[in-house]
Motif scaffolding. Structure first.
Motif, PDB file in Angstrom:
ATOM      1  N   LEU A  37       0.584  -1.335  -0.104  1.00 43.03           N
ATOM      2  CA  LEU A  37       0.014   0.016   0.204  1.00 43.03           C
ATOM      3  C   LEU A  37       0.719   1.303  -0.011  1.00 43.03           C
ATOM      4  O   LEU A  37       0.386   2.290   0.084  1.00 43.03           O
ATOM      5  CB  LEU A  37      -0.747  -0.020   1.361  1.00 43.03           C
ATOM      6  N   ASP A  52      -5.134  -2.296  -3.994  1.00 39.35           N
ATOM      7  CA  ASP A  52      -5.224  -0.817  -3.321  1.00 39.35           C
ATOM      8  C   ASP A  52      -6.150  -1.099  -2.104  1.00 39.35           C
ATOM      9  O   ASP A  52      -6.100  -0.225  -1.176  1.00 39.35           O
ATOM     10  CB  ASP A  52      -6.052   0.054  -4.401  1.00 39.35           C
ATOM     11  N   ARG A  53      -7.019  -1.836  -2.054  1.00 37.63           N
ATOM     12  CA  ARG A  53      -7.876  -2.244  -0.792  1.00 37.63           C
ATOM     13  C   ARG A  53      -7.544  -3.499  -0.510  1.00 37.63           C
ATOM     14  O   ARG A  53      -7.791  -4.624  -0.901  1.00 37.63           O
ATOM     15  CB  ARG A  53      -9.176  -2.110  -1.332  1.00 37.63           C
ATOM     16  N   VAL A 156      -3.813   5.932   4.278  1.00 40.18           N
ATOM     17  CA  VAL A 156      -4.620   4.678   3.937  1.00 40.18           C
ATOM     18  C   VAL A 156      -5.775   4.586   4.861  1.00 40.18           C
ATOM     19  O   VAL A 156      -5.642   4.760   6.307  1.00 40.18           O
ATOM     20  CB  VAL A 156      -3.733   3.345   3.974  1.00 40.18           C
ATOM     21  N   ASP A 202     -10.712   4.412  -1.656  1.00 41.98           N
ATOM     22  CA  ASP A 202      -9.873   4.173  -2.630  1.00 41.98           C
ATOM     23  C   ASP A 202      -8.465   3.298  -2.368  1.00 41.98           C
ATOM     24  O   ASP A 202      -8.015   2.233  -2.980  1.00 41.98           O
ATOM     25  CB  ASP A 202      -9.242   5.535  -3.415  1.00 41.98           C
ATOM     26  N   ARG A 203      -7.881   3.752  -1.208  1.00 43.19           N
ATOM     27  CA  ARG A 203      -6.877   2.983  -0.609  1.00 43.19           C
ATOM     28  C   ARG A 203      -7.298   2.631   0.977  1.00 43.19           C
ATOM     29  O   ARG A 203      -7.618   3.305   1.649  1.00 43.19           O
ATOM     30  CB  ARG A 203      -5.540   3.595  -0.606  1.00 43.19           C
ATOM     31  N   SER A 249      -9.291  -5.158  -4.991  1.00 47.96           N
ATOM     32  CA  SER A 249      -9.029  -5.586  -3.400  1.00 47.96           C
ATOM     33  C   SER A 249      -8.758  -6.969  -3.345  1.00 47.96           C
ATOM     34  O   SER A 249      -8.581  -7.617  -4.215  1.00 47.96           O
ATOM     35  CB  SER A 249     -10.593  -5.380  -2.702  1.00 47.96           C
TER      36      SER A 249
END
Length: 386
Positions: A37, A52-53, A156, A202-203, A249
């Motif tokens: 991340l 990202d997730r 994050v 988004d993150r 994700s």
């Protein structure tokens, strides 16, 4: 216990299957995800593709071997084991220790939650690290920041979705804090909220947790219908979460330890055993992973007796031997050194050292954990991509 001195071959602590800190342990998971991340100060030590997730779903007591043993009760989890892999939980393989390893990204020798109960150095008293009794200053006890805090600081969106009961506990503070705590009572609510958190940001990094499987194992054993029914519920919840993953994700399903059933005849009662209790000031840890604290001057004698009585069924080590063998990680911080027993005993065989008077509740438990055998130590690392 043994037959004539000539045939006595105690297990060597250096031969115990120490956790794979730094390459394939629970303490490597969050640093690897944080590195993916872009959180500064972390590097990937597990071979995971960044996303990202990211969601971590930790199921208390969900050992790798227990999943593999029950394909019909856990079809979804078993379908993931083909591509998934086991990692090691850490020593001892117990909840407070493992949750601290997850959250801090550090082995027990550094975060310092080195057992279910450990001595408070200089106080001559045990502390239960799950219940945080007696209370000590949380941040003096575990001074390192959590990976969740570092992720949140790096932008994050970070959250924990767990029982409202855990919102403000000291264990949560030192192991699992940082970002937003979202209290949700049922498993379904937790799965849905964790998936929603991923979709909303988004993150993102979200952690969620279930305790029921561990509770069923302690109470009924892992070879019980009650445990298997709970496993099927866990399987259904994991699928529910996986089916809601948004794009970009990744979900990682893991655990804090496995579990093994120990029969009554394979339990040795410390409280009724004059030989094992001689010279012992405090008995810490739990049935399969004992920290033994000796009276001043008695450590050598205690080690000799424990080694002679138990050394063919347990890895019996002095504090120095256990540290040198890497049981608690590559380094043990100075503040943690005397939390570790003068003698540390980890079960290899299906036995337990119980304490019927001092630990009446724990002594009744059927399913136990704490040691380094594969059924206790290996936990899943199962991946689902959204």
């Amino acid at each position: 216990m043994h037959h004539g001195y000539d045939s006595f071959h105690p297990l060597d602590p250096a031969d115990a299957p120490a956790p794979r800190y730094g390459c394939a342990a629970l303490s490597d998971l969050l640093p690897t995800l944080a590195a993916g991340l872009g959180v500064p100060g972390h590097r990937a030590t597990l071979p995971l593709e960044p996303a990202d997730r990211v969601c971590v779903f930790l199921v208390d007591g969900l050992g790798w071997e227990l999943i593999r043993r029950h394909p019909d009760w856990a079809p979804f989890l078993n379908s993931l084991t083909a591509a998934g892999t086991p990692i090691t939980s850490g020593f001892p393989s117990t909840t407070a220790t493992s949750l601290a390893s997850v959250g801090t990204g550090l082995p027990p020798g550094q975060h310092g939650l080195a057992g279910y109960t450990v001595a408070i150095p200089g106080r001559g008293q045990l502390m239960n690290q799950l219940r945080w009794q007696p209370p000590v200053d949380p941040h003096g006890w575990q001074p390192y920041p959590t990976v969740f805090e570092q992720a949140q600081n790096a932008g994050v969106a970070t959250a924990q979705v767990s029982s409202p009961l855990f919102a403000a506990t000291p264990l949560t503070q030192v192991a699992l804090s940082g970002g937003t705590f979202l209290g949700r009572t049922t498993g379904e609510e937790r799965m849905d909220r964790a998936a929603a958190w991923l979709a909303e940001h988004d993150r993102a990094l979200v952690y969620t947790y279930l305790s029921e499987l561990d509770a069923a194992g302690h109470r009924f054993g892992v070879d019980s219908d009650e445990w298997r029914l709970t496993l099927s519920t866990v399987d259904r919840l994991a699928r529910r979460l996986a089916e809601q993953l948004p794009p970009r994700s990744a979900l990682y399903i893991t655990a804090d330890h496995g579990m093994i059933d120990v029969t009554p005849e394979n339990r040795i009662d410390f409280d009724e055993d004059w030989e094992l209790s001689a010279g012992v000031a405090l008995l810490g840890g739990e049935g399969r992973a004992r920290h033994v604290y000796a009276h001043p001057g008695a450590a050598g004698d205690v080690y000799a007796v424990w080694s002679e009585v138990l050394g063919e069924q347990m890895w019996v080590a002095t504090r120095e031997q256990a540290i040198a063998a890497g049981w608690f990680g590559p380094n043990v911080d100075e503040r943690v050194y005397h939390r570790i027993g003068d003698v540390v005993a980890a079960a290899r065989d299906d036995i337990a050292i119980i304490a019927s008077r001092n630990e009446p509740g724990e002594s009744q438990m059927i399913g136990l954990h704490g040691s380094m055998t594969p059924v206790e130590q290996l936990v899943p690392l199962l991946e689902v991509r959204g």
